[in-house]
Design a protein around this motif. Structure first.
Motif, mmCIF file in Angstrom:
data_model
loop_
_atom_site.group_PDB
_atom_site.id
_atom_site.type_symbol
_atom_site.label_atom_id
_atom_site.label_comp_id
_atom_site.label_asym_id
_atom_site.label_seq_id
_atom_site.Cartn_x
_atom_site.Cartn_y
_atom_site.Cartn_z
ATOM 1 N N TRP A 184 0.862 -1.182 0.000
ATOM 2 C CA TRP A 184 0.000 0.000 0.000
ATOM 3 C C TRP A 184 0.895 1.228 0.000
ATOM 4 N N ILE A 185 0.763 2.058 -1.026
ATOM 5 C CA ILE A 185 1.599 3.246 -1.184
ATOM 6 C C ILE A 185 0.733 4.483 -1.015
ATOM 7 N N THR A 186 1.038 5.275 0.002
ATOM 8 C CA THR A 186 0.340 6.549 0.180
ATOM 9 C C THR A 186 1.146 7.631 -0.516
ATOM 10 N N GLY A 187 0.448 8.639 -1.016
ATOM 11 C CA GLY A 187 1.121 9.700 -1.769
ATOM 12 C C GLY A 187 1.547 9.223 -3.141
ATOM 13 N N ALA A 188 0.809 8.273 -3.701
ATOM 14 C CA ALA A 188 1.204 7.626 -4.951
ATOM 15 C C ALA A 188 0.917 8.450 -6.203
ATOM 16 N N SER A 189 0.231 9.570 -6.085
ATOM 17 C CA SER A 189 -0.134 10.322 -7.292
ATOM 18 C C SER A 189 1.017 11.135 -7.871
ATOM 19 N N SER A 190 2.099 11.330 -7.096
ATOM 20 C CA SER A 190 3.231 12.110 -7.623
ATOM 21 C C SER A 190 4.475 11.852 -6.779
ATOM 22 N N GLY A 191 5.575 12.378 -7.246
ATOM 23 C CA GLY A 191 6.827 12.355 -6.492
ATOM 24 C C GLY A 191 7.339 10.969 -6.153
ATOM 25 N N ILE A 192 7.838 10.844 -4.935
ATOM 26 C CA ILE A 192 8.453 9.598 -4.492
ATOM 27 C C ILE A 192 7.450 8.448 -4.504
ATOM 28 N N GLY A 193 6.213 8.705 -4.068
ATOM 29 C CA GLY A 193 5.205 7.647 -4.058
ATOM 30 C C GLY A 193 4.944 7.090 -5.445
ATOM 31 N N LYS A 194 4.851 7.971 -6.426
ATOM 32 C CA LYS A 194 4.624 7.540 -7.811
ATOM 33 C C LYS A 194 5.818 6.736 -8.324
ATOM 34 N N GLU A 195 7.019 7.197 -8.011
ATOM 35 C CA GLU A 195 8.225 6.494 -8.460
ATOM 36 C C GLU A 195 8.354 5.127 -7.795
ATOM 37 N N ILE A 196 8.011 5.034 -6.534
ATOM 38 C CA ILE A 196 8.048 3.738 -5.848
ATOM 39 C C ILE A 196 7.081 2.766 -6.528
ATOM 40 N N ALA A 197 5.871 3.239 -6.817
ATOM 41 C CA ALA A 197 4.887 2.386 -7.498
ATOM 42 C C ALA A 197 5.414 1.935 -8.861
ATOM 43 N N THR A 198 5.987 2.852 -9.596
ATOM 44 C CA THR A 198 6.503 2.538 -10.927
ATOM 45 C C THR A 198 7.615 1.497 -10.855
ATOM 46 N N GLN A 199 8.554 1.692 -9.948
ATOM 47 C CA GLN A 199 9.680 0.759 -9.830
ATOM 48 C C GLN A 199 9.230 -0.609 -9.329
ATOM 49 N N LEU A 200 8.339 -0.642 -8.354
ATOM 50 C CA LEU A 200 7.862 -1.932 -7.850
ATOM 51 C C LEU A 200 7.113 -2.695 -8.927
ATOM 52 N N SER A 201 6.366 -1.989 -9.768
ATOM 53 C CA SER A 201 5.603 -2.675 -10.810
ATOM 54 C C SER A 201 6.510 -3.334 -11.844
ATOM 55 N N LYS A 202 7.721 -2.831 -11.985
ATOM 56 C CA LYS A 202 8.672 -3.371 -12.969
ATOM 57 C C LYS A 202 9.402 -4.618 -12.474
ATOM 58 N N LEU A 203 9.250 -4.967 -11.211
ATOM 59 C CA LEU A 203 9.989 -6.098 -10.654
ATOM 60 C C LEU A 203 9.564 -7.442 -11.228
ATOM 61 N N ASP A 204 8.331 -7.529 -11.719
ATOM 62 C CA ASP A 204 7.821 -8.763 -12.308
ATOM 63 C C ASP A 204 7.926 -9.946 -11.339
ATOM 64 N N VAL A 205 7.425 -9.714 -10.108
ATOM 65 C CA VAL A 205 7.456 -10.769 -9.082
ATOM 66 C C VAL A 205 6.079 -11.013 -8.483
ATOM 67 N N GLU B 136 -5.592 7.011 -11.047
ATOM 68 C CA GLU B 136 -6.123 6.167 -12.122
ATOM 69 C C GLU B 136 -5.177 6.148 -13.322
ATOM 70 N N LYS B 137 -4.592 7.305 -13.653
ATOM 71 C CA LYS B 137 -3.617 7.364 -14.752
ATOM 72 C C LYS B 137 -2.418 6.476 -14.441
ATOM 73 N N LEU B 138 -1.934 6.588 -13.217
ATOM 74 C CA LEU B 138 -0.788 5.777 -12.806
ATOM 75 C C LEU B 138 -1.133 4.295 -12.854
ATOM 76 N N SER B 139 -2.281 3.938 -12.359
ATOM 77 C CA SER B 139 -2.699 2.542 -12.328
ATOM 78 C C SER B 139 -2.713 1.932 -13.732
ATOM 79 N N GLU B 140 -3.151 2.706 -14.706
ATOM 80 C CA GLU B 140 -3.193 2.226 -16.095
ATOM 81 C C GLU B 140 -1.791 2.017 -16.666
ATOM 82 N N MET B 141 -0.819 2.792 -16.195
ATOM 83 C CA MET B 141 0.549 2.719 -16.722
ATOM 84 C C MET B 141 1.376 1.600 -16.089
ATOM 85 N N LEU B 142 0.972 1.137 -14.920
ATOM 86 C CA LEU B 142 1.788 0.172 -14.188
ATOM 87 C C LEU B 142 1.797 -1.200 -14.850
ATOM 88 N N GLU B 143 2.865 -1.933 -14.599
ATOM 89 C CA GLU B 143 3.057 -3.253 -15.181
ATOM 90 C C GLU B 143 2.659 -4.371 -14.218
#
Length: 108
Positions: free
Chosen positions: A48-69, A84-91
């Protein structure tokens, strides 16, 4: 070669961050490095990532989604459209839970 002895986990993490920053790596490089070290830890976890819409929270979500685990993310912040935009972009699988942590009464 530098050695780390008898340090708490927090102190060891601070030491690693210091060494990487000293090498001139960016926040994104640092996060990618930390995530790569912890791939096993995040396998099939829900994060669960709080502050996920921008900055560090968004980057954490992006990097974690790339782990493929198999990590699943819960994205929270005040700005639902940005989440919602971020959610659509995540892997990876993710859920959007808009919340204002300054208005905790709204969570009931």
């Amino acid at each position: 070669m530098d050695k780390v002895f008898n340090l708490s986990k927090a102190a060891a993490a601070a030491y690693v961050m210091y060494k990487l920053v000293k090498l001139g790596l960016t926040d994104s490089d640092l996060l990618t490095y930390e995530c790569a070290l912890n791939k096993v830890y995040f396998r099939n976890k829900i994060v669960w990532i709080t502050g996920a819409s921008s900055g560090i929270g968004k980057e954490i979500a992006t990097q974690l989604s790339k782990l493929d685990v198999g990590v699943k993310l819960i994205l929270s912040a005040r700005r639902k459209k940005e989440l919602e935009k971020l959610s659509e972009m995540l892997e990876c699988e993710s859920a959007v839970v808009p919340v204002d942590l300054f208005e905790l009464d709204s969570l009931e």
